[in-house]
Design a protein around this motif. Structure first.
Motif, short mmCIF file in Angstrom:
data_model
loop_
_atom_site.label_atom_id
_atom_site.label_comp_id
_atom_site.label_asym_id
_atom_site.label_seq_id
_atom_site.Cartn_x
_atom_site.Cartn_y
_atom_site.Cartn_z
N ALA A 181 0.84 -1.20 0.00
CA ALA A 181 0.00 0.00 0.00
C ALA A 181 0.88 1.25 0.00
CB ALA A 181 -0.93 0.00 1.21
N ASP A 182 1.94 1.22 0.79
CA ASP A 182 2.87 2.35 0.82
C ASP A 182 3.53 2.53 -0.55
OD1 ASP A 182 4.53 4.43 2.15
OD2 ASP A 182 6.15 2.98 1.77
N ARG A 183 3.93 1.43 -1.15
CA ARG A 183 4.55 1.48 -2.48
C ARG A 183 3.60 2.11 -3.50
NH1 ARG A 183 5.67 -3.79 -6.12
NH2 ARG A 183 3.42 -3.72 -6.09
N ALA A 184 2.35 1.70 -3.49
CA ALA A 184 1.37 2.25 -4.44
C ALA A 184 1.07 3.71 -4.15
CB ALA A 184 0.09 1.42 -4.38
N ARG A 185 0.94 4.05 -2.87
CA ARG A 185 0.63 5.43 -2.47
C ARG A 185 1.71 6.40 -2.93
NH1 ARG A 185 -0.78 4.07 2.17
NH2 ARG A 185 1.25 4.08 3.18
N ARG A 186 2.96 5.93 -2.94
CA ARG A 186 4.06 6.79 -3.34
C ARG A 186 4.43 6.63 -4.81
NH1 ARG A 186 8.84 6.16 -0.57
NH2 ARG A 186 8.43 4.00 -0.09
N GLY A 187 3.63 5.87 -5.56
CA GLY A 187 3.86 5.72 -6.99
C GLY A 187 5.08 4.90 -7.33
N ARG A 188 5.42 3.92 -6.50
CA ARG A 188 6.60 3.09 -6.74
C ARG A 188 6.25 1.75 -7.39
NH1 ARG A 188 8.69 7.51 -6.02
NH2 ARG A 188 10.01 7.97 -4.26
N HIS A 189 4.99 1.53 -7.70
CA HIS A 189 4.59 0.27 -8.32
C HIS A 189 4.82 0.31 -9.83
CE1 HIS A 189 1.28 3.07 -8.43
NE2 HIS A 189 0.73 2.39 -9.41
N ASN A 190 4.85 -0.86 -10.43
CA ASN A 190 5.06 -1.00 -11.87
C ASN A 190 6.33 -0.30 -12.35
OD1 ASN A 190 2.71 -2.49 -12.12
ND2 ASN A 190 1.47 -0.65 -12.36
N ARG A 191 7.36 -0.42 -11.59
CA ARG A 191 8.65 0.16 -11.93
C ARG A 191 9.68 -0.96 -12.02
NH1 ARG A 191 8.48 5.85 -10.45
NH2 ARG A 191 6.38 6.39 -11.06
N GLN A 192 10.90 -0.60 -12.28
CA GLN A 192 11.97 -1.58 -12.30
C GLN A 192 12.10 -2.21 -10.92
OE1 GLN A 192 15.17 0.98 -13.38
NE2 GLN A 192 14.93 0.59 -15.56
N THR A 193 12.76 -3.37 -10.86
CA THR A 193 12.89 -4.03 -9.57
C THR A 193 13.75 -3.22 -8.61
OG1 THR A 193 14.72 -5.33 -10.42
CG2 THR A 193 12.55 -6.33 -10.50
N ALA A 194 14.74 -2.51 -9.09
CA ALA A 194 15.53 -1.64 -8.21
C ALA A 194 14.70 -0.40 -7.91
CB ALA A 194 16.84 -1.25 -8.90
N ALA A 195 14.91 0.18 -6.76
CA ALA A 195 14.18 1.40 -6.39
C ALA A 195 14.43 2.48 -7.43
CB ALA A 195 14.63 1.87 -5.01
N GLN A 196 13.45 3.33 -7.63
CA GLN A 196 13.55 4.42 -8.59
C GLN A 196 14.82 5.24 -8.37
OE1 GLN A 196 11.51 4.81 -11.04
NE2 GLN A 196 11.99 6.84 -11.80
N PHE A 197 15.19 5.40 -7.13
CA PHE A 197 16.35 6.21 -6.76
C PHE A 197 17.64 5.67 -7.39
CE2 PHE A 197 19.62 7.48 -3.63
CZ PHE A 197 19.37 8.84 -3.60
N TRP A 198 17.72 4.37 -7.62
CA TRP A 198 18.94 3.73 -8.10
C TRP A 198 18.80 3.20 -9.53
CZ3 TRP A 198 22.57 4.85 -4.81
CH2 TRP A 198 22.23 5.05 -3.47
N ARG A 199 17.82 3.60 -10.27
CA ARG A 199 17.50 2.95 -11.54
C ARG A 199 18.58 3.04 -12.61
NH1 ARG A 199 13.11 7.27 -12.82
NH2 ARG A 199 14.36 8.73 -14.01
N TYR A 200 19.45 4.02 -12.54
CA TYR A 200 20.47 4.16 -13.57
C TYR A 200 21.80 3.50 -13.20
CZ TYR A 200 17.16 7.43 -15.49
OH TYR A 200 16.02 7.99 -15.99
N GLN A 201 21.83 2.79 -12.09
CA GLN A 201 23.05 2.12 -11.68
C GLN A 201 22.92 0.62 -11.89
OE1 GLN A 201 23.52 3.29 -7.61
NE2 GLN A 201 24.89 4.96 -8.16
N SER A 202 24.00 0.00 -12.34
CA SER A 202 24.00 -1.45 -12.48
C SER A 202 24.16 -2.08 -11.10
CB SER A 202 25.16 -1.89 -13.37
OG SER A 202 26.39 -1.68 -12.70
N GLN A 203 23.94 -3.37 -11.03
CA GLN A 203 24.11 -4.09 -9.77
C GLN A 203 25.56 -3.97 -9.29
OE1 GLN A 203 22.96 -8.18 -9.91
NE2 GLN A 203 23.30 -8.49 -7.73
N GLN A 204 26.50 -4.01 -10.22
CA GLN A 204 27.91 -3.88 -9.85
C GLN A 204 28.22 -2.49 -9.28
OE1 GLN A 204 26.90 -5.02 -12.90
NE2 GLN A 204 27.29 -7.19 -12.55
N GLU A 205 27.61 -1.46 -9.86
CA GLU A 205 27.82 -0.11 -9.34
C GLU A 205 27.23 0.05 -7.95
OE1 GLU A 205 27.86 2.69 -13.31
OE2 GLU A 205 25.95 1.78 -12.71
#
Length: 112
Positions: free
Chosen positions: A51-75
């Protein structure tokens, strides 16, 4: 193996058994955050977390948090190691932790 944020929650709330059925909810959207308080990582049920995820618009996004979306797993792993190494060598230093999390370079000013 236990993730660092779950370990931090377990230490705060009486052990792994006490948190076994609950999830680590991140309000800070920082997947490596281990700061247990109401503004960063707290315990919640699966329903509360989603519910918190949906309320803040974090659903239906990449598996990594939006904050980290441009970084690879190695980064992300490299950044986590840099944070760990700094804390082990110098202790907790809030300004340096913020600097490492922002990825700022030496001499780069802070906008806000």
């Amino acid at each position: 193996m236990i993730r660092a944020h779950r370990y931090s929650l377990a230490q705060t709330h009486g052990g792994l058994e006490a948190i076994a059925e609950l999830e680590a909810c991140h309000t800070c959207d920082n997947p490596i955050c281990v700061r247990v308080d109401a503004h960063h990582v707290y315990l919640g049920t699966r329903v509360e977390n989603m519910a918190d995820r949906a309320r803040r618009g974090r659903h239906n996004r990449q598996t990594a948090a939006q904050f980290w979306r441009y970084q690879s797993q190695q980064e992300r792993a490299g950044m986590a190691r840099a944070l760990r190494d700094h804390v082990l060598a110098h202790g907790w230093d809030q300004s340096m932790i913020a600097h490492l999390l922002r990825g700022a370079t030496t001499g780069q000013g802070q906008l806000f």
